[in-house]
Design a protein around this motif. Structure first.
Motif, mmCIF file in Angstrom:
data_model
loop_
_atom_site.group_PDB
_atom_site.id
_atom_site.type_symbol
_atom_site.label_atom_id
_atom_site.label_comp_id
_atom_site.label_asym_id
_atom_site.label_seq_id
_atom_site.Cartn_x
_atom_site.Cartn_y
_atom_site.Cartn_z
ATOM 1 N N ILE A 245 0.921 -1.047 -0.261
ATOM 2 C CA ILE A 245 0.296 0.110 -0.473
ATOM 3 C C ILE A 245 0.486 1.239 -0.201
ATOM 4 O O ILE A 245 0.643 2.332 -0.462
ATOM 5 N N GLY A 246 1.899 1.077 1.060
ATOM 6 C CA GLY A 246 3.031 2.809 0.825
ATOM 7 C C GLY A 246 3.478 2.638 0.172
ATOM 8 O O GLY A 246 3.493 3.707 -1.286
ATOM 9 N N LEU A 247 4.169 1.554 -1.011
ATOM 10 C CA LEU A 247 4.356 2.285 -2.900
ATOM 11 C C LEU A 247 3.475 2.160 -3.888
ATOM 12 O O LEU A 247 3.350 2.929 -4.161
ATOM 13 N N ALA A 248 2.504 1.758 -3.579
ATOM 14 C CA ALA A 248 1.222 2.088 -4.126
ATOM 15 C C ALA A 248 0.826 3.716 -4.380
ATOM 16 O O ALA A 248 1.096 4.654 -5.346
ATOM 17 N N THR A 249 1.325 4.191 -2.974
ATOM 18 C CA THR A 249 0.730 5.494 -2.523
ATOM 19 C C THR A 249 1.483 6.839 -3.110
ATOM 20 O O THR A 249 1.089 7.674 -3.879
ATOM 21 N N LEU A 250 2.724 6.238 -2.577
ATOM 22 C CA LEU A 250 3.819 6.807 -3.721
ATOM 23 C C LEU A 250 3.825 6.799 -4.796
ATOM 24 O O LEU A 250 3.988 7.770 -5.792
ATOM 25 N N ILE A 251 3.756 5.812 -5.895
ATOM 26 C CA ILE A 251 3.760 5.530 -7.046
ATOM 27 C C ILE A 251 2.417 6.487 -7.699
ATOM 28 O O ILE A 251 2.365 6.712 -8.855
ATOM 29 N N PHE A 252 1.239 6.361 -7.213
ATOM 30 C CA PHE A 252 -0.204 7.112 -7.640
ATOM 31 C C PHE A 252 -0.512 7.969 -6.946
ATOM 32 O O PHE A 252 -1.534 8.830 -6.985
ATOM 33 N N GLU A 253 0.610 8.256 -5.764
ATOM 34 C CA GLU A 253 0.406 9.704 -5.192
ATOM 35 C C GLU A 253 -1.059 9.934 -4.765
ATOM 36 O O GLU A 253 -1.981 10.970 -4.859
ATOM 37 N N PHE A 254 -1.278 9.116 -4.007
ATOM 38 C CA PHE A 254 -3.327 8.760 -3.315
ATOM 39 C C PHE A 254 -2.786 9.422 -2.249
ATOM 40 O O PHE A 254 -2.051 8.629 -1.193
ATOM 41 N N GLU A 255 -4.213 10.255 -1.409
ATOM 42 C CA GLU A 255 -4.046 11.113 -0.363
ATOM 43 C C GLU A 255 -5.630 10.978 -0.651
ATOM 44 O O GLU A 255 -6.012 12.008 -0.479
ATOM 45 N N PRO A 256 -5.804 10.423 0.487
ATOM 46 C CA PRO A 256 -7.630 10.409 0.594
ATOM 47 C C PRO A 256 -8.142 11.276 1.482
ATOM 48 O O PRO A 256 -7.399 11.842 2.329
ATOM 49 N N ASN A 257 -9.033 12.280 1.350
ATOM 50 C CA ASN A 257 -9.291 13.423 1.670
ATOM 51 C C ASN A 257 -9.495 13.421 3.388
ATOM 52 O O ASN A 257 -9.660 13.761 4.463
ATOM 53 N N SER A 258 -10.278 12.003 3.589
ATOM 54 C CA SER A 258 -10.954 10.967 4.647
ATOM 55 C C SER A 258 -9.855 11.748 5.503
ATOM 56 O O SER A 258 -9.871 11.624 7.058
ATOM 57 N N LEU A 259 -8.701 11.107 5.195
ATOM 58 C CA LEU A 259 -7.232 11.167 6.298
ATOM 59 C C LEU A 259 -6.852 12.803 6.711
ATOM 60 O O LEU A 259 -5.133 12.323 7.085
ATOM 61 N N ASP A 260 -7.161 13.886 6.088
ATOM 62 C CA ASP A 260 -6.965 15.192 6.495
ATOM 63 C C ASP A 260 -7.197 15.458 7.887
ATOM 64 O O ASP A 260 -8.172 15.908 8.128
ATOM 65 N N PHE A 261 -6.130 16.228 8.463
ATOM 66 C CA PHE A 261 -6.666 16.770 9.935
ATOM 67 C C PHE A 261 -5.893 17.050 10.232
ATOM 68 O O PHE A 261 -4.227 17.335 9.650
ATOM 69 N N ASN A 262 -6.285 18.290 11.490
ATOM 70 C CA ASN A 262 -5.437 19.117 11.626
ATOM 71 C C ASN A 262 -4.354 18.457 12.509
ATOM 72 O O ASN A 262 -4.932 17.823 13.800
#
Length: 158
Positions: free
Chosen positions: A25-42
């Motif tokens: 998942i980490g490699l896929a996240t880096l390759i596809f630049e995936f950042e779900p909005n539900s994990l945006d936090f202060n």
């Protein structure tokens, strides 16, 4: 004097079960630049240095925590894999463990030294990010390779 610094053997399986999906998942996240909005936090931060903004020592930043979650999972699971006892832990396996750790440190810092000399700017930042994980990865690869060679030679002798 016997030091007991290794986790019990059962933690190795748990480590592998967490490490493999986290790394994929980490490699896929880096390759596809995936950042779900539900994990945006202060999030609280110790040092804030915005690209075209202010610098603060302590403050709050809005951040997507997916990378942090995956990084923590990869580090903790690879520690469990790397430093859990084998089913039959003896002095020879301890020797292999130590040699593998030294080998991993040498290889990791050789790559870092070459990177200092030949890689620059943002590419160097990526090398540094991966360098956080490679020492444990190199150790796991070499240690397991050496253990598999040991098991094969033991089967051959039988």
């Amino acid at each position: 004097m016997k030091l007991n610094y290794l986790f019990p053997n059962k933690y190795k399986k748990i480590g592998w079960l967490i490490f493999i999906p986290s790394a994929i998942i980490g490699l896929a996240t880096l390759i596809f630049e995936f950042e779900p909005n539900s994990l945006d936090f202060n999030m609280p931060a110790i040092f804030i240095n915005k690209l075209f903004g202010d610098k603060h020592f302590i403050g709050i930043v809005n951040n997507n925590v997916l990378n942090e979650i995956l990084g923590v999972l990869i580090i903790l699971s690879s520690l469990l894999v790397a430093f859990s006892k084998e089913e039959s832990e003896d002095e020879y396996i301890s020797k292999i463990r130590l040699e593998s750790l030294v080998w991993a440190v040498y290889l990791n810092y050789a790559i870092l030294l070459i990177s200092f000399l030949f890689i620059f700017d943002m590419s160097f930042l990526w090398v540094m990010i991966f360098n956080m994980f490679t020492i444990l990865l190199f150790f796991m690869i070499r240690f397991n390779w050496q253990i598999s060679k040991l098991k094969k030679s033991a089967r051959y002798e039988e």
